[in-house]
Design a protein around this motif. Structure first.
Motif, PDB file in Angstrom:
ATOM      1  N   ASP A  27      16.061 -41.542   0.911  1.00  0.00           N
ATOM      2  CA  ASP A  27      15.435 -42.729   0.336  1.00  0.00           C
ATOM      3  C   ASP A  27      15.936 -42.893  -1.107  1.00  0.00           C
ATOM      4  OD1 ASP A  27      13.928 -41.011  -1.373  1.00  0.00           O
ATOM      5  OD2 ASP A  27      12.184 -41.076  -0.064  1.00  0.00           O
ATOM      6  N   TYR A  28      15.472 -43.942  -1.770  1.00  0.00           N
ATOM      7  CA  TYR A  28      15.936 -44.257  -3.129  1.00  0.00           C
ATOM      8  C   TYR A  28      15.775 -43.076  -4.085  1.00  0.00           C
ATOM      9  CZ  TYR A  28      16.051 -46.298  -7.777  1.00  0.00           C
ATOM     10  OH  TYR A  28      16.348 -46.549  -9.086  1.00  0.00           O
ATOM     11  N   LYS A  29      14.584 -42.517  -4.134  1.00  0.00           N
ATOM     12  CA  LYS A  29      14.309 -41.420  -5.067  1.00  0.00           C
ATOM     13  C   LYS A  29      15.206 -40.216  -4.786  1.00  0.00           C
ATOM     14  CE  LYS A  29      10.530 -38.639  -6.891  1.00  0.00           C
ATOM     15  NZ  LYS A  29       9.090 -38.389  -6.876  1.00  0.00           N
ATOM     16  N   GLN A  30      15.415 -39.908  -3.526  1.00  0.00           N
ATOM     17  CA  GLN A  30      16.274 -38.785  -3.167  1.00  0.00           C
ATOM     18  C   GLN A  30      17.723 -39.043  -3.556  1.00  0.00           C
ATOM     19  OE1 GLN A  30      15.173 -38.855   0.973  1.00  0.00           O
ATOM     20  NE2 GLN A  30      13.956 -36.980   0.775  1.00  0.00           N
ATOM     21  N   ARG A  31      18.210 -40.273  -3.320  1.00  0.00           N
ATOM     22  CA  ARG A  31      19.599 -40.597  -3.682  1.00  0.00           C
ATOM     23  C   ARG A  31      19.820 -40.503  -5.187  1.00  0.00           C
ATOM     24  NH1 ARG A  31      18.825 -44.707   0.035  1.00  0.00           N
ATOM     25  NH2 ARG A  31      18.662 -46.237  -1.634  1.00  0.00           N
ATOM     26  N   VAL A  32      18.886 -41.034  -5.964  1.00  0.00           N
ATOM     27  CA  VAL A  32      19.031 -40.985  -7.423  1.00  0.00           C
ATOM     28  C   VAL A  32      18.946 -39.538  -7.908  1.00  0.00           C
ATOM     29  CG1 VAL A  32      18.102 -41.752  -9.639  1.00  0.00           C
ATOM     30  CG2 VAL A  32      18.186 -43.342  -7.717  1.00  0.00           C
ATOM     31  N   SER A  33      18.033 -38.766  -7.357  1.00  0.00           N
ATOM     32  CA  SER A  33      17.914 -37.344  -7.726  1.00  0.00           C
ATOM     33  C   SER A  33      19.202 -36.595  -7.410  1.00  0.00           C
ATOM     34  CB  SER A  33      16.739 -36.701  -6.984  1.00  0.00           C
ATOM     35  OG  SER A  33      15.523 -37.285  -7.350  1.00  0.00           O
ATOM     36  N   TYR A  34      19.782 -36.891  -6.271  1.00  0.00           N
ATOM     37  CA  TYR A  34      21.038 -36.260  -5.846  1.00  0.00           C
ATOM     38  C   TYR A  34      22.172 -36.627  -6.803  1.00  0.00           C
ATOM     39  CZ  TYR A  34      24.504 -34.763  -2.299  1.00  0.00           C
ATOM     40  OH  TYR A  34      25.513 -34.150  -1.604  1.00  0.00           O
ATOM     41  N   ALA A  35      22.221 -37.885  -7.187  1.00  0.00           N
ATOM     42  CA  ALA A  35      23.250 -38.329  -8.135  1.00  0.00           C
ATOM     43  C   ALA A  35      23.075 -37.672  -9.491  1.00  0.00           C
ATOM     44  CB  ALA A  35      23.208 -39.856  -8.268  1.00  0.00           C
ATOM     45  N   VAL A  36      21.838 -37.571  -9.945  1.00  0.00           N
ATOM     46  CA  VAL A  36      21.565 -36.899 -11.225  1.00  0.00           C
ATOM     47  C   VAL A  36      22.003 -35.441 -11.152  1.00  0.00           C
ATOM     48  CG1 VAL A  36      19.714 -36.056 -12.740  1.00  0.00           C
ATOM     49  CG2 VAL A  36      19.724 -38.436 -11.990  1.00  0.00           C
ATOM     50  N   PHE A  37      21.648 -34.777 -10.072  1.00  0.00           N
ATOM     51  CA  PHE A  37      22.044 -33.378  -9.901  1.00  0.00           C
ATOM     52  C   PHE A  37      23.563 -33.236  -9.989  1.00  0.00           C
ATOM     53  CE2 PHE A  37      23.620 -30.055  -7.079  1.00  0.00           C
ATOM     54  CZ  PHE A  37      23.061 -28.935  -7.678  1.00  0.00           C
ATOM     55  N   ALA A  38      24.284 -34.083  -9.266  1.00  0.00           N
ATOM     56  CA  ALA A  38      25.752 -34.007  -9.258  1.00  0.00           C
ATOM     57  C   ALA A  38      26.321 -34.268 -10.651  1.00  0.00           C
ATOM     58  CB  ALA A  38      26.321 -35.002  -8.256  1.00  0.00           C
ATOM     59  N   GLN A  41      26.052 -31.426 -13.070  1.00  0.00           N
ATOM     60  CA  GLN A  41      26.941 -30.301 -12.800  1.00  0.00           C
ATOM     61  C   GLN A  41      28.272 -30.413 -13.555  1.00  0.00           C
ATOM     62  OE1 GLN A  41      25.550 -27.705 -10.950  1.00  0.00           O
ATOM     63  NE2 GLN A  41      23.893 -29.172 -11.267  1.00  0.00           N
ATOM     64  N   VAL A  42      28.661 -31.648 -13.887  1.00  0.00           N
ATOM     65  CA  VAL A  42      29.981 -31.861 -14.498  1.00  0.00           C
ATOM     66  C   VAL A  42      29.947 -32.501 -15.883  1.00  0.00           C
ATOM     67  CG1 VAL A  42      31.155 -31.951 -12.264  1.00  0.00           C
ATOM     68  CG2 VAL A  42      30.281 -34.054 -13.280  1.00  0.00           C
ATOM     69  N   ILE A  43      28.761 -32.841 -16.370  1.00  0.00           N
ATOM     70  CA  ILE A  43      28.670 -33.533 -17.658  1.00  0.00           C
ATOM     71  C   ILE A  43      29.307 -32.724 -18.785  1.00  0.00           C
ATOM     72  CG2 ILE A  43      26.337 -32.690 -18.223  1.00  0.00           C
ATOM     73  CD1 ILE A  43      27.641 -36.217 -18.975  1.00  0.00           C
ATOM     74  N   CYS A  44      29.222 -31.410 -18.703  1.00  0.00           N
ATOM     75  CA  CYS A  44      29.798 -30.578 -19.766  1.00  0.00           C
ATOM     76  C   CYS A  44      31.317 -30.761 -19.865  1.00  0.00           C
ATOM     77  CB  CYS A  44      29.436 -29.116 -19.559  1.00  0.00           C
ATOM     78  SG  CYS A  44      30.053 -28.418 -18.026  1.00  0.00           S
ATOM     79  N   ILE A  45      31.982 -31.013 -18.745  1.00  0.00           N
ATOM     80  CA  ILE A  45      33.431 -31.237 -18.756  1.00  0.00           C
ATOM     81  C   ILE A  45      33.744 -32.490 -19.555  1.00  0.00           C
ATOM     82  CG2 ILE A  45      35.458 -31.732 -17.327  1.00  0.00           C
ATOM     83  CD1 ILE A  45      33.964 -30.152 -15.056  1.00  0.00           C
ATOM     84  N   PHE A  46      32.997 -33.547 -19.298  1.00  0.00           N
ATOM     85  CA  PHE A  46      33.196 -34.802 -20.024  1.00  0.00           C
ATOM     86  C   PHE A  46      32.889 -34.622 -21.499  1.00  0.00           C
ATOM     87  CE2 PHE A  46      31.784 -38.781 -21.815  1.00  0.00           C
ATOM     88  CZ  PHE A  46      32.750 -39.670 -21.379  1.00  0.00           C
ATOM     89  N   GLU A  47      31.758 -33.972 -21.795  1.00  0.00           N
ATOM     90  CA  GLU A  47      31.325 -33.831 -23.193  1.00  0.00           C
ATOM     91  C   GLU A  47      32.271 -32.957 -24.011  1.00  0.00           C
ATOM     92  OE1 GLU A  47      26.544 -34.574 -22.781  1.00  0.00           O
ATOM     93  OE2 GLU A  47      27.268 -32.524 -22.612  1.00  0.00           O
ATOM     94  N   THR A  51      33.431 -35.768 -27.125  1.00  0.00           N
ATOM     95  CA  THR A  51      32.216 -35.273 -27.778  1.00  0.00           C
ATOM     96  C   THR A  51      31.337 -36.381 -28.363  1.00  0.00           C
ATOM     97  OG1 THR A  51      33.472 -34.901 -29.805  1.00  0.00           O
ATOM     98  CG2 THR A  51      33.208 -33.022 -28.326  1.00  0.00           C
ATOM     99  N   GLU A  52      31.922 -37.489 -28.735  1.00  0.00           N
ATOM    100  CA  GLU A  52      31.152 -38.563 -29.366  1.00  0.00           C
ATOM    101  C   GLU A  52      30.596 -39.574 -28.366  1.00  0.00           C
ATOM    102  OE1 GLU A  52      30.451 -38.470 -32.656  1.00  0.00           O
ATOM    103  OE2 GLU A  52      31.502 -36.553 -32.586  1.00  0.00           O
ATOM    104  N   ASP A  53      31.066 -39.559 -27.149  1.00  0.00           N
ATOM    105  CA  ASP A  53      30.653 -40.553 -26.153  1.00  0.00           C
ATOM    106  C   ASP A  53      29.393 -40.083 -25.440  1.00  0.00           C
ATOM    107  OD1 ASP A  53      30.386 -42.472 -24.213  1.00  0.00           O
ATOM    108  OD2 ASP A  53      32.487 -42.430 -23.594  1.00  0.00           O
ATOM    109  N   LYS A  54      28.291 -40.718 -25.739  1.00  0.00           N
ATOM    110  CA  LYS A  54      26.982 -40.323 -25.189  1.00  0.00           C
ATOM    111  C   LYS A  54      26.567 -41.171 -23.991  1.00  0.00           C
ATOM    112  CE  LYS A  54      26.704 -37.304 -28.419  1.00  0.00           C
ATOM    113  NZ  LYS A  54      27.261 -36.013 -28.136  1.00  0.00           N
ATOM    114  N   ARG A  55      27.439 -42.090 -23.550  1.00  0.00           N
ATOM    115  CA  ARG A  55      27.068 -42.981 -22.449  1.00  0.00           C
ATOM    116  C   ARG A  55      26.718 -42.248 -21.154  1.00  0.00           C
ATOM    117  NH1 ARG A  55      31.998 -46.789 -22.155  1.00  0.00           N
ATOM    118  NH2 ARG A  55      32.946 -44.769 -22.609  1.00  0.00           N
ATOM    119  N   PRO A  56      27.500 -41.258 -20.722  1.00  0.00           N
ATOM    120  CA  PRO A  56      27.121 -40.574 -19.475  1.00  0.00           C
ATOM    121  C   PRO A  56      25.764 -39.874 -19.565  1.00  0.00           C
ATOM    122  CG  PRO A  56      29.414 -40.178 -19.965  1.00  0.00           C
ATOM    123  CD  PRO A  56      28.822 -40.831 -21.186  1.00  0.00           C
TER     124      PRO A  56
END
Length: 74
Positions: A27-38, A41-47, A51-56
């Motif tokens: 359902d919607y809540k599960q899909r959004v939670s799954y996307a947040v989880f994913a 997992q990788v936000i540190c690579i982008f950051e 380092t200055e881009d806070k959009r993600p």
């Protein structure tokens, strides 16, 4: 799609197809939670690279707000 069929896809290395089938039954809540989880997992690579881009990070925070209160504003 049954759990056994999805498990077989994973055993066969068909991860993309298994993922697509799993998301179809969420359902919607599960899909959004799954996307947040994913994303978390990788936000540190982008950051590390941008380092200055806070959009993600802001997008992740907004998605979390949608999980708690799925409104048009969030």
């Amino acid at each position: 799609m049954t759990k056994k069929e999805i498990e077989q896809m994973v055993e066969d290395g068909k991860y993309r197809k298994a993922n697509d089938e799993i998301v179809k039954i969420m359902d919607y809540k599960q899909r959004v939670s799954y996307a947040v989880f994913a994303a978390e997992q990788v936000i540190c690579i982008f950051e590390e690279k941008f380092t200055e881009d806070k959009r993600p990070k802001k997008a992740i925070d907004a998605a979390k707000a949608c999980i708690l209160n799925p409104s048009k504003e969030n």
